[in-house]
Scaffold this motif. Structure first.
Motif, PDB file in Angstrom:
ATOM      1  N   GLU A 239      37.757  39.794  39.724  1.00 40.93           N
ATOM      2  CA  GLU A 239      38.858  39.366  40.583  1.00 40.93           C
ATOM      3  C   GLU A 239      39.613  38.212  39.939  1.00 40.93           C
ATOM      4  N   ASN A 240      40.954  38.269  39.988  1.00 40.74           N
ATOM      5  CA  ASN A 240      41.857  37.249  39.444  1.00 40.74           C
ATOM      6  C   ASN A 240      41.803  37.118  37.923  1.00 40.74           C
TER       7      ASN A 240
ATOM      8  N   GLU B  13      47.282  41.004  42.847  1.00 38.20           N
ATOM      9  CA  GLU B  13      47.571  39.578  42.961  1.00 38.20           C
ATOM     10  C   GLU B  13      48.729  39.150  42.072  1.00 38.20           C
ATOM     11  N   LYS B  14      48.746  39.690  40.843  1.00 38.08           N
ATOM     12  CA  LYS B  14      49.759  39.225  39.899  1.00 38.08           C
ATOM     13  C   LYS B  14      49.987  40.267  38.817  1.00 38.08           C
TER      14      LYS B  14
ATOM     15  N   LEU C 224      45.042  44.407  47.362  1.00 37.28           N
ATOM     16  CA  LEU C 224      46.099  43.537  46.859  1.00 37.28           C
ATOM     17  C   LEU C 224      46.122  43.453  45.333  1.00 37.28           C
TER      18      LEU C 224
ATOM     19  N   SER D  37      43.057  40.956  43.784  1.00 33.14           N
ATOM     20  CA  SER D  37      42.373  40.012  44.674  1.00 33.14           C
ATOM     21  C   SER D  37      41.661  40.792  45.768  1.00 33.14           C
TER      22      SER D  37
ATOM     23  N   HIS E 217      52.708  37.430  49.879  1.00 35.88           N
ATOM     24  CA  HIS E 217      51.567  36.777  49.232  1.00 35.88           C
ATOM     25  C   HIS E 217      50.726  37.856  48.554  1.00 35.88           C
ATOM     26  N   GLY E 218      51.130  38.240  47.358  1.00 40.95           N
ATOM     27  CA  GLY E 218      50.486  39.363  46.690  1.00 40.95           C
ATOM     28  C   GLY E 218      51.169  40.673  47.069  1.00 40.95           C
TER      29      GLY E 218
ATOM     30  N   CYS F 124      44.983  40.290  53.394  1.00 39.11           N
ATOM     31  CA  CYS F 124      46.320  39.771  53.679  1.00 39.11           C
ATOM     32  C   CYS F 124      46.459  39.410  55.155  1.00 39.11           C
TER      33      CYS F 124
END
Length: 457
Positions: A311-312, A355-356, A353, A341, A288-289, A345
């Motif tokens: 963030e994001n 995130e993407k 993290l 993010s 997850h990330g 975790c």
């Protein structure tokens, strides 16, 4: 022709390789890699605040070193009226101009650290998929930290020291010197499937080797692993479940991950890095990330105007190598887009993290009104909506014209292309011309990678 490569001494138990050959090799090679790995195994569980303080101190150290020893950064600092003391918090980072690939290519010798002999540094090159290849250098201590960080992330995926593994690469390395052969047999313990000429025969041979040597972990280009899994699935071959799958070097699409995990009954670990700084981030067992390799790199997410992204928020990824004294790289833009993010975790690690990651800057296509479109995300969405499209590649040479290299898949009909055109026009507008080319496959680059979205504007 045989397209897998391995050795003959890999029959020794993995615990002998792990507990005897690895420590002995570090002594012989005068390496501290295992010591660094041990330290990283501990630091990953520190609280995020403690890791941030450690990371900032590492940044200050490399900043000071670059100012004193890198002619390029010394001049850059002086021209801007800066010193290492100008940077007190992360809010001060924008004071230092971003380093770009052209800066490195045009000033390579000035980036090199004065105390180091260039001949003694380790040389590497980028693959050239962003338009041109870069020549890079790093010192031995930096290499040890990079390798140790990679080993740590490999262990998150289910691999451990001494385990034989299969790797899917284009133009895989082959041991030449006696030392390289010994290392390959006793430490690396890898069988390769050369993905530059992957076919039914080479896959069958590789599967046979994996079965003979009880290979439980595979590693390679994300899309190459997908092609491997797809062949097994289509041929309805029986394979033993794996303990780990590490996908790297390319975007891992959700439908590819789904098929890979179905075929091998194992979660895929997505890993992200680059030749310039090594490992940047990797998924842990929670998937997850991706945890950022915070002990070795400082990662920023920067908007077009140079300000820090929220963030994001998708933004340009900028990295600082906290270890490379041989050729310092500060605030280096790697031509990728991503987001971060602040969530914690579930695994309990304090590492931040990523995130993407949504692809290279050059992989973002343009609409007529100036908007940017993440090509890889568009392809992923389209492939799930349009039945009968196995693969496709989007190439944009003109603002109002899009070339689509399309591979037919199961369920293709004469209507598939019309649906595809409709989906693309929803994004790019009715005035854009869409040319569909029927191809048998999407070609690989010289380094074995694939590019599914190319913007040449």
């Amino acid at each position: 022709m045989q397209k897998f490569y391995g050795g003959s001494l890999m029959l020794c138990p993995s615990f002998i390789s792990k507990n005897i050959f690895y420590p002995v090799w570090d002594i012989w090679d005068k390496s501290k890699k295992l010591q660094v790995l041990k330290s990283l195994e501990k630091s990953q569980w520190k609280e995020s605040v403690e890791l941030e303080l450690y990371q900032w101190q590492r940044f200050k150290d490399i900043l000071n070193y670059a100012y004193l020893n890198s002619p390029y950064y010394k001049k850059l600092f002086d021209n801007k009226g800066l010193t290492p003391d100008s940077f007190r918090t992360r809010a001060d980072l924008p004071l230092l101009p971003i380093t770009r690939k052209l800066d490195v290519r045009n000033n390579l010798e000035k980036f090199l650290s004065v105390p180091y002999d260039k001949a003694e540094l380790i040389q590497a090159k980028t693959g050239g998929s962003t338009g041109f290849s870069l020549e890079l250098y790093f010192d031995k201590a930096c290499q040890e930290h990079r390798n140790a960080a990679a080993l740590r992330s490999d262990r998150w995926a289910g691999w451990n020291l001494g385990m034989v593994r299969g790797e899917l690469w284009g133009n895989p390395p082959r041991a030449g010197s006696l030392k390289e052969k010994i290392r390959h047999e006793l430490l690396d313990r890898v069988f390769y499937l050369d993905t530059m000429q992957i076919n039914g025969d080479s896959i069958a041979s590789f599967l046979n080797v994996c079965s003979q040597h009880n290979i439980e972990v595979i590693f390679g280009h994300a899309h190459s692993i997908y092609i491997y899994a797809k062949y097994i699935h289509e041929q309805r071959l029986s394979v033993a479940p794996l303990k780990g799958i590490i996908a790297t070097s390319m975007m891992l699409l959700s439908h590819e991950r789904e098929l890979i995990e179905k075929v091998f009954a194992c979660k895929v670990t997505n890993r992200y890095g680059c030749e310039e700084v090594g490992l940047i981030a990797c998924e842990c067992e929670k998937h997850h990330g991706m945890h950022i390799n915070a002990e070795n790199v400082l990662v920023e997410f920067i908007r077009e105007d140079g300000t820090a992204a929220d963030e994001n928020e998708m933004a340009k990824i900028v990295v600082t190598d906290l270890r490379n004294q041989g050729m310092p790289l500060l605030r280096y833009q790697i031509e990728d887009m991503g987001s971060f993010s602040s969530r914690v975790c579930a695994c309990g690690r304090g590492l931040p993290l990523l995130e993407k990651v949504s692809g290279r800057v050059a992989d973002f296509l343009k609409t007529s009104n100036g908007d940017s479109v993440a090509g890889i995300s568009l392809i992923e969405r389209t492939l799930t909506k349009v039945i009968g499209i196995e693969q496709m590649q989007l190439v944009q040479d003109e603002l109002e014209r899009l070339k689509v290299n399309r591979v037919k898949g199961q369920g293709y009909t004469d209507n598939s292309d019309q649906i595809l055109i409709g989906e693309l026009k929803q994004v790019f507008g009715d005035d854009v011309s869409i040319d569909i080319w029927d191809v048998d496959s999407i070609p690989q680059l010289a380094n074995g990678k694939y590019r599914f979205s190319i913007c040449n504007l």
